[in-house]
Design a protein around this motif. Sequence first.
Motif, short mmCIF file in Angstrom:
data_model
loop_
_atom_site.label_atom_id
_atom_site.label_comp_id
_atom_site.label_asym_id
_atom_site.label_seq_id
_atom_site.Cartn_x
_atom_site.Cartn_y
_atom_site.Cartn_z
N ASN A 13 88.05 22.84 50.95
CA ASN A 13 88.20 21.40 51.21
C ASN A 13 88.41 21.08 52.68
OD1 ASN A 13 88.03 20.72 48.55
ND2 ASN A 13 90.22 21.02 48.21
N LEU A 232 96.09 27.06 52.53
CA LEU A 232 95.85 25.62 52.42
C LEU A 232 94.70 25.36 51.45
CD1 LEU A 232 96.12 24.50 56.15
CD2 LEU A 232 97.87 24.39 54.36
N GLY A 234 93.40 22.35 47.98
CA GLY A 234 93.24 20.93 47.65
C GLY A 234 94.47 20.28 47.04
N TYR A 239 101.07 23.96 40.27
CA TYR A 239 101.72 23.33 39.11
C TYR A 239 101.74 24.27 37.91
CZ TYR A 239 101.19 18.89 41.57
OH TYR A 239 101.27 17.88 42.50
N GLN A 266 98.86 30.29 33.60
CA GLN A 266 99.05 28.96 34.20
C GLN A 266 98.05 28.67 35.33
OE1 GLN A 266 100.93 26.48 33.39
NE2 GLN A 266 102.44 27.36 32.01
N ALA A 268 94.19 28.98 37.11
CA ALA A 268 92.78 29.20 36.78
C ALA A 268 92.18 30.37 37.58
CB ALA A 268 92.00 27.93 37.06
N GLY A 270 89.59 32.44 39.66
CA GLY A 270 88.52 31.98 40.54
C GLY A 270 88.91 30.77 41.37
N SER A 271 90.06 30.14 41.08
CA SER A 271 90.51 29.04 41.96
C SER A 271 91.96 29.28 42.37
CB SER A 271 90.30 27.67 41.30
OG SER A 271 91.05 27.54 40.11
N1 LIG Z 1 98.10 25.70 38.21
C1 LIG Z 1 97.44 25.04 39.17
N2 LIG Z 1 98.13 24.32 40.09
C2 LIG Z 1 97.47 23.64 41.06
N3 LIG Z 1 96.12 23.64 41.20
C3 LIG Z 1 95.39 24.37 40.33
C4 LIG Z 1 96.02 25.10 39.28
N4 LIG Z 1 95.03 25.74 38.56
C5 LIG Z 1 93.88 25.42 39.14
N5 LIG Z 1 94.07 24.58 40.21
C6 LIG Z 1 92.96 24.07 41.04
O1 LIG Z 1 92.65 25.07 42.00
C7 LIG Z 1 92.19 24.42 43.19
C8 LIG Z 1 92.22 25.40 44.35
O2 LIG Z 1 91.16 26.33 44.21
P1 LIG Z 1 89.79 26.20 45.04
O3 LIG Z 1 89.38 24.75 45.12
O4 LIG Z 1 88.84 27.17 44.45
O5 LIG Z 1 90.29 26.73 46.43
P2 LIG Z 1 89.82 26.56 47.96
O6 LIG Z 1 90.70 25.45 48.49
O7 LIG Z 1 90.14 27.90 48.56
O8 LIG Z 1 88.36 26.23 47.96
C9 LIG Z 1 93.13 23.24 43.31
O9 LIG Z 1 92.61 22.24 44.15
C10 LIG Z 1 93.22 22.79 41.84
O10 LIG Z 1 92.19 21.88 41.54
#
Ligand SMILES: Nc1ncnc2c1ncn2[C@@H]1O[C@H](COP(=O)(O)OP(=O)(O)O)[C@@H](O)[C@H]1O
Length: 313
Positions: A13, A232, A234, A239, A266, A268, A270-271
């Motif tokens: 982001n 850093l 999104g 949570y 809790q 996801a 890959g994120s």
């Molecule tokens: N338990 C969680 N708490 C907060 N965000 C989460 C959670 N599980 C998944 N996410 C999502 O993961 C995103 C971060 O992963 P991603 O967008 O792949 O990372 P990057 O910022 O490195 O591109 C957050 O913006 C949110 O939408």
Amino acid sequence: MANRKIVVALGGNAILSDNPTAQAQKDALKQTAEFLVKLIQNGDDLIITHGNGPQVGNLLLQNIAADSEKNPAFELDSLVAMTEGSIGYWLQNALQNALHDLNIDKSVASVVTQVVVDKNDQAFTNLSKPIGPFYSEEEAKAEMEKSDATFVEDAGRGWRKVVASPKPVAIKEIEAIKTLVESGHVVVAGGGGGVPVIEEDGKLTGVEAVIDKDFASQKLAADLDADMFIVLTGVDYVYVNFNKADQTRLEKVTVEEMKEYISQDQFAPGSMLPKVEATIKFAEENPGSEAVITSLENLEQLIESGAGTIITK
Ligand SMILES: Nc1ncnc2c1ncn2[C@@H]1O[C@H](COP(=O)(O)OP(=O)(O)O)[C@@H](O)[C@H]1O
Ligand SMILES: NC(=O)OP(=O)(O)O
């Protein structure tokens, strides 16, 4: 407190939102740099790493589209190096200009970084790293029929191509990076997880993969003996029960508590999961240091009042 060594990993982001043009990414990094220089203004040493998932996937598509005898597509190691170079340049430019505005006389250097991986890492057969643009399920399945590419659903956001993502074992340029940091320069290193290489008999060879930048930045922070490792992304906080009516933000948490939340699924895969795993590993192996997951917009609040998810041993 100033004069800390802080490694900041920039999520997608902070670089690329909906508009993939070079100008839009430069504009995003201009804003990002304005947040980051506050750390430098505060007297801290700053080392920056960044993702490249969207960019390296887009570059691969450009290469495939142009592929011919006269203009052959490059392999992923070279494409990762190219994105490290271009994003590194954008960051150098944006940070240097932001420092100029604050009358801070410091130079910014980016290091194209080779990161050694294990050639027997299971990640080479179990493809997991999403890169490039998002597709609908229909488009992704049509693409898989046409080529030998693999696409998977990415954390509820659409379908993406996946490539091998072995774990980082060693950062080859670490001594050069340390020298730059110790000399007071702002350093961009390990971008896009670094260029994946295997090492055999002391010789390095690039391989087809994209290393997860959260794991590579954890390795960089550990090797540099950083006081703080900030990821850093999104969201301002991690949570539990994310996106549900009863979602609760995590503020100050221990490694043990985070591991318990992982066992409850809790985060996801890959994120958020790699960020949580990388910050746990840093906090666990570097007692007395802090690992933080928060957003760029929350960086100032983190410095001033410790806002964000802070993980300690
Ligand atoms: N338990 C969680 N708490 C907060 N965000 C989460 C959670 N599980 C998944 N996410 C999502 O993961 C995103 C971060 O992963 P991603 O967008 O792949 O990372 P990057 O910022 O490195 O591109 C957050 O913006 C949110 O939408
Ligand atoms: N290499 C990497 O992990 O990039 P992203 O964080 O952009 O997916």
